[in-house]
Design a protein around this motif. Structure first.
Motif, PDB file in Angstrom:
ATOM      1  N   GLN A  17      -7.165 130.955 126.320  1.00 43.28           N
ATOM      2  CA  GLN A  17      -8.376 131.240 126.756  1.00 43.28           C
ATOM      3  C   GLN A  17      -9.104 132.362 125.235  1.00 43.28           C
ATOM      4  O   GLN A  17      -7.336 132.476 124.375  1.00 43.28           O
ATOM      5  CB  GLN A  17      -8.158 132.065 127.889  1.00 43.28           C
ATOM      6  CG  GLN A  17      -8.560 131.379 128.798  1.00 43.28           C
ATOM      7  CD  GLN A  17      -9.102 132.371 129.914  1.00 43.28           C
ATOM      8  OE1 GLN A  17      -9.041 133.169 130.312  1.00 43.28           O
ATOM      9  NE2 GLN A  17      -9.671 132.159 131.248  1.00 43.28           N
ATOM     10  N   GLN A  21     -13.729 135.259 126.507  1.00 46.95           N
ATOM     11  CA  GLN A  21     -13.090 135.130 128.301  1.00 46.95           C
ATOM     12  C   GLN A  21     -12.676 135.699 128.440  1.00 46.95           C
ATOM     13  O   GLN A  21     -12.644 136.324 129.940  1.00 46.95           O
ATOM     14  CB  GLN A  21     -12.826 133.797 128.674  1.00 46.95           C
ATOM     15  CG  GLN A  21     -13.248 132.174 127.688  1.00 46.95           C
ATOM     16  CD  GLN A  21     -12.765 131.360 127.619  1.00 46.95           C
ATOM     17  OE1 GLN A  21     -11.176 131.085 126.862  1.00 46.95           O
ATOM     18  NE2 GLN A  21     -12.814 130.104 128.409  1.00 46.95           N
ATOM     19  N   TYR A  35     -20.305 130.449 120.392  1.00 44.41           N
ATOM     20  CA  TYR A  35     -20.036 130.671 121.861  1.00 44.41           C
ATOM     21  C   TYR A  35     -20.771 129.843 123.014  1.00 44.41           C
ATOM     22  O   TYR A  35     -21.233 130.607 123.888  1.00 44.41           O
ATOM     23  CB  TYR A  35     -18.720 131.183 122.116  1.00 44.41           C
ATOM     24  CG  TYR A  35     -17.563 131.171 122.552  1.00 44.41           C
ATOM     25  CD1 TYR A  35     -16.430 129.674 122.543  1.00 44.41           C
ATOM     26  CD2 TYR A  35     -17.377 131.101 123.765  1.00 44.41           C
ATOM     27  CE1 TYR A  35     -15.568 129.405 123.436  1.00 44.41           C
ATOM     28  CE2 TYR A  35     -16.707 131.632 125.028  1.00 44.41           C
ATOM     29  CZ  TYR A  35     -15.787 130.384 124.750  1.00 44.41           C
ATOM     30  OH  TYR A  35     -15.098 129.799 125.428  1.00 44.41           O
ATOM     31  N   HIS A  36     -19.749 128.682 123.675  1.00 44.31           N
ATOM     32  CA  HIS A  36     -20.608 128.394 124.781  1.00 44.31           C
ATOM     33  C   HIS A  36     -18.719 127.820 125.170  1.00 44.31           C
ATOM     34  O   HIS A  36     -18.290 126.474 124.589  1.00 44.31           O
ATOM     35  CB  HIS A  36     -21.514 128.082 125.006  1.00 44.31           C
ATOM     36  CG  HIS A  36     -21.374 126.959 126.107  1.00 44.31           C
ATOM     37  ND1 HIS A  36     -21.076 125.574 126.638  1.00 44.31           N
ATOM     38  CD2 HIS A  36     -22.878 127.810 127.402  1.00 44.31           C
ATOM     39  CE1 HIS A  36     -21.664 125.658 128.005  1.00 44.31           C
ATOM     40  NE2 HIS A  36     -22.538 127.004 128.148  1.00 44.31           N
ATOM     41  N   PRO A  37     -18.158 127.798 126.534  1.00 49.95           N
ATOM     42  CA  PRO A  37     -17.195 127.132 126.522  1.00 49.95           C
ATOM     43  C   PRO A  37     -17.156 125.890 127.077  1.00 49.95           C
ATOM     44  O   PRO A  37     -16.088 125.586 126.343  1.00 49.95           O
ATOM     45  CB  PRO A  37     -16.978 127.555 128.000  1.00 49.95           C
ATOM     46  CG  PRO A  37     -18.270 128.367 128.272  1.00 49.95           C
ATOM     47  CD  PRO A  37     -18.558 128.935 127.243  1.00 49.95           C
ATOM     48  N   CYS A  62     -14.541 135.125 119.543  1.00 49.61           N
ATOM     49  CA  CYS A  62     -14.375 133.471 119.810  1.00 49.61           C
ATOM     50  C   CYS A  62     -13.461 133.050 119.462  1.00 49.61           C
ATOM     51  O   CYS A  62     -13.044 132.102 119.803  1.00 49.61           O
ATOM     52  CB  CYS A  62     -15.731 132.987 119.968  1.00 49.61           C
ATOM     53  SG  CYS A  62     -16.490 132.658 117.726  1.00 49.61           S
ATOM     54  N   GLN A 250     -16.004 122.332 138.036  1.00 50.48           N
ATOM     55  CA  GLN A 250     -15.548 121.205 136.308  1.00 50.48           C
ATOM     56  C   GLN A 250     -15.079 120.136 136.690  1.00 50.48           C
ATOM     57  O   GLN A 250     -14.593 119.273 136.753  1.00 50.48           O
ATOM     58  CB  GLN A 250     -13.559 122.176 135.763  1.00 50.48           C
ATOM     59  CG  GLN A 250     -14.335 123.392 135.061  1.00 50.48           C
ATOM     60  CD  GLN A 250     -15.261 123.154 133.786  1.00 50.48           C
ATOM     61  OE1 GLN A 250     -15.249 122.139 132.979  1.00 50.48           O
ATOM     62  NE2 GLN A 250     -16.103 124.175 133.087  1.00 50.48           N
TER      63      GLN A 250
END
Ligand code: SF4
Ligand code: SF4
Ligand code: SF4
Ligand code: SF4
Ligand code: FES
Lengths: 524, 202
Positions: A17, A21, A35-37, A62, A250
């Motif tokens: 991570q 996060q 940043y985007h996961p 990030c 997910q």
């Protein structure tokens, strides 16, 4: 898990991570745009600065990953000052359209200014102007002035859909997002760029100017566009649904959903069936229930086994179960079938599935699915109860076959070809108006929640069947979802041990799927 | 806030004395009005005009640009601020290239309006004002009280009564004498929105 220290607090952070996060998990906000996961680290916005012990210069959170003994601070005066300075750059040429900007109210630039900015503007030069309100695709409108050049949209089209429509052109203050000439942003997932865009640069043309976002009420729901069953936020105001937004899961849809799914809500706003009809004329609710009871009683006296109950893969698992039980115990028939004549949807590698129904797997699980509904209709009979299924719309032939039944009762959400042919019509609530579950193509039972009260006289299928059964002298004790689930969890082996609460926000796989995956885990 | 209630004396607690004191005030006014009628504060409205202060909050109007189009950009700030939720706006794309968003419909329900002026305060464009000085809004028809955009932009006087600027004729009032035959739960109107509770510090 490595131990790290954030603002003096020691935490166990999962490997892999980054600090954005980890901080989010601790309830600490590190402002960031790029940043985007789902898109990974790009490191271009430079807003997510933190101080890392042992490093003289501030680092971007990030791209700072968890490692043993890492110690960072997000709250020093230096960091706060730097954030303010970076934000000031973002606002230099920003048009401040907030009053007419659709993003206003859910805009990260607004939020970050209020939480981390709050400086006095020092700019006394004219701002650089760029293109505004440009339709870059059939469904997306671009305002280049509002863009913060985070490249989330570019990376989405490059990495997720692989279509690569968007690019940044020009340099410095004149940089702006654009599409290649003659190559509009028309991929079937284009509206995800609107969700990803942290500001009002990319907005949905369909939602444009329809409603301010702070009037919307959000409910966790499931998209009914195809058998993927993407998890969504259903957003409505005063009974009108305005938009669907993807909700992270997910296992099913990750962060995305398709554009067709996003416009699948119109059916719940338009041409709805609001009042019971007898021969095309509106009748009061109580009279309608009596007429239905009467029709059922007559058919039951003559030929109970000939009564057909035609269900639909658009119904919730609970409604399907209730209808099956109603047919077997009240009508005394085994002709409970679910099927559909709807044309297949487009299938692709990303999310979309060819099966256009959200709950076909649920029908299969209850043993009522048939691929050949046509021949079932061909047999005819004294009475057909068609629930939430437009047979005649997609297939005029099926409409003709309906005439083989002496009486047709339609329990419908919308006025369609089938309700035109039915002697009696009673409105029922579609999925935004009731609680329930769908079983998606993977066999995952997913819960949707009631977003608004049922329109007009509509009742949930469960409640309507309960009232009809009561009129015929049998009390089903269903009042809400939990009552049906108590029975279902016992009688349907696939649902053993589940309950609406246990499903949570992300659903659970049915037993056979769970066991199959468990088996592979053991073997592997 | 805690307000201590005054302690009453014994003669105040038996009330008779206080009633007599009240009657003295009433009689004093009556006798004065009988003999000096010209000084009576009552205005014989509407026969006699009442002169209002110039800054009084009257009915709303929408201001216009030089070319006569509304200044309003349909931002909904007024509708958001309005405690009575009586402003209804529908927005659309503007044909003008320099303007992005304009109202297609802008209605104010004057029966619900409490004349608080929050809408005027909220407007970032000075597009809505309450400077008409018109406070006498009387009609025997409920539909008249919904002021439409055309009237708010250009109307004057009692034009709102003549149904000017109304997009379409309004249907007859629905018959409310017999309750509709629907189960209670389905009539639970979703149009009724929960308002946040008023903070106790008010
Ligand atoms: S992008 Fe955000 S800050 Fe910019 S105009 Fe829109 S709401 Fe305002
Ligand atoms: S359009 Fe939005 S997502 Fe794309 S670069 Fe600009 S701000 Fe980022
Ligand atoms: S004066 Fe107050 S109540 Fe009336 S429209 Fe304006 S904000 Fe609403
Ligand atoms: S606040 Fe002003 S500009 Fe915004 S919608 Fe209301 S009147 Fe129009
Ligand atoms: S999120 Fe770290 S640089 Fe943009």
């Amino acid at each position: 898990m490595p131990k790290i220290t954030v603002n003096g607090v020691e935490v166990d952070a999962p490997d892999g991570q980054n600090l954005i996060q980890v901080a989010k998990g601790m309830g600490i906000e590190i402002p960031h745009f790029c940043y985007h996961p789902g898109l990974g680290v790009d490191g271009n916005c430079r807003l997510c600065l933190i101080e890392v012990e042992g490093t003289p210069k501030p680092q971007i959170a990030c791209n700072t990953f968890v490692r043993e003994g890492l110690s960072v601070r997000t709250d020093t005066d230096r960091i706060k000052e730097l954030r303010r300075a970076v934000l000031e750059f973002f606002f230099l040429n920003h048009p401040l359209d907030c009053p007419i900007c659709d993003q206003s109210g859910e805009c990260l630039l607004q939020d970050f200014y209020m939480r981390h900015g709050q400086y006095e503007s020092r700019l006394d030069l004219p701002k650089v102007h760029k293109r505004k309100a440009v339709p870059v695709g059939a469904r997306v409108t671009l305002d280049a002035e509002r863009c913060v050049l985070c490249t989330r949209c570019v990376r989405f089209c490059d990495d997720v859909t692989g279509t690569g429509e968007l690019r940044i052109v020009n340099r410095g203050h004149h940089s702006e997002i654009t599409v290649h000439p003659g190559r509009p942003l028309d991929n079937p997932y284009s509206l995800n760029t609107v969700d990803l865009c942290p500001v009002g640069a990319l907005t949905s043309s369909q939602f444009r100017f329809k409603c301010r976002v702070w009037f919307l009420e959000t409910t966790r729901s499931i998209c009914s566009g195809c058998s993927r069953g993407c998890n969504i936020h259903l957003e409505q105001s005063e009974g009108t649904i305005y938009r669907y937004r993807p909700r992270e899961n997910q296992e099913v849809n990750r962060w995305w959903m398709c554009d067709d799914g996003r416009s699948s809500f119109h059916v719940f706003n338009e041409s709805r069936c609001e009042a019971p009809l007898a021969g095309g004329e509106e009748i009061p609710h109580s009279e309608a229930i009596e007429k239905i009871i009467d029709a059922v009683r007559k058919a039951r006296e003559r030929d109970p086994a000939g009564i057909a109950m035609i269900l639909s893969p658009e119904m919730s698992t609970e409604s399907l179960y209730a209808a099956r039980k109603f047919a077997r115990e009240i009508l005394g028939t085994d002709r409970v079938r679910a099927g559909s004549f709807a044309p297949p949807f487009v299938e692709d590698e990303i999310l979309r599935k060819a099966d256009p129904h959200p709950n076909r797997r649920g029908c299969e699980m209850l043993g009522i699915w048939t691929d050949d509904l046509g021949s079932e209709l061909e047999r005819g009979g004294p009475l057909a109860i068609v629930v939430q299924n437009d047979l005649a719309g997609p297939s005029p032939e099926a409409g003709k076959r309906l005439e083989r039944f002496e009486t047709v009762i339609a329990l419908a959400t919308n006025l369609d070809e089938t309700t035109k042919r039915a002697a009696l019509v009673h409105p029922v609530a579609p999925h935004p108006e009731c609680d329930g579950t769908f079983v998606n193509f993977q066999g995952r039972v997913q819960r949707f929640r009631k977003a608004k009260p049922a329109l007009g006289d509509a009742l949930t299928v469960m409640e309507l069947l309960r009232r009809i059964a009561a009129g015929l002298g049998t009390e089903f004790g269903w009042v809400n979802l939990n009552h049906v689930w108590k029975e279902m969890a016992v009688e349907v082996p696939e649902l053993e041990g589940m309950s609406p609460t246990a499903l949570g926000d992300h659903g659970l796989p049915i037993r056979s799927v769970r066991e199959a995956s468990g088996a592979t885990v053991e073997k592997g | 806030m805690k307000v201590p209630s005054p302690r009453l004396r014994w003669y105040e607690r038996i009330y008779l004395w206080e009633i007599a004191r009240g009657m003295v005030v009433t009689m004093r006014h009556m006798i004065r009005n009988l003999f000096r009628q010209r000084e009576m504060p009552t205005v014989q409205w509407p026969e006699e005009p009442k002169h209002l202060p110039v800054r009084i909050k009257g009915r709303h109007r929408l201001t216009v640009r030089e070319d006569g189009s509304p200044k309003c950009v349909a931002c909904y700030m007024c509708a958001t601020a309005c405690p009575a939720r009586c402003i209804h706006i529908e927005a659309e794309e503007s044909p003008e290239p320099t303007i992005e968003k304009v109202p297609k419909a802008f209605d104010i329900d004057m029966l619900r309006c409490v004349f608080c002026g929050y809408c005027v305060e909220a407007c970032p464009e000075d597009a809505i004002r309450m400077d008409t000085g018109e406070v006498s809004i009387v009609s025997d028809n409920r539909d008249d009280f919904i002021f439409h955009m055309d009237f708010l932009l250009r109307g004057s006087g009692e034009e709102w009564k003549k149904k000017r600027g109304r997009p379409e004729p309004v249907e007859e009032d629905e018959d409310l004498s017999s309750p509709p035959d629907t189960p209670e739960e389905t009539r639970d109107g979703y149009r009724r929105r929960e308002r946040p509770p008023v903070p106790s510090s008010w």
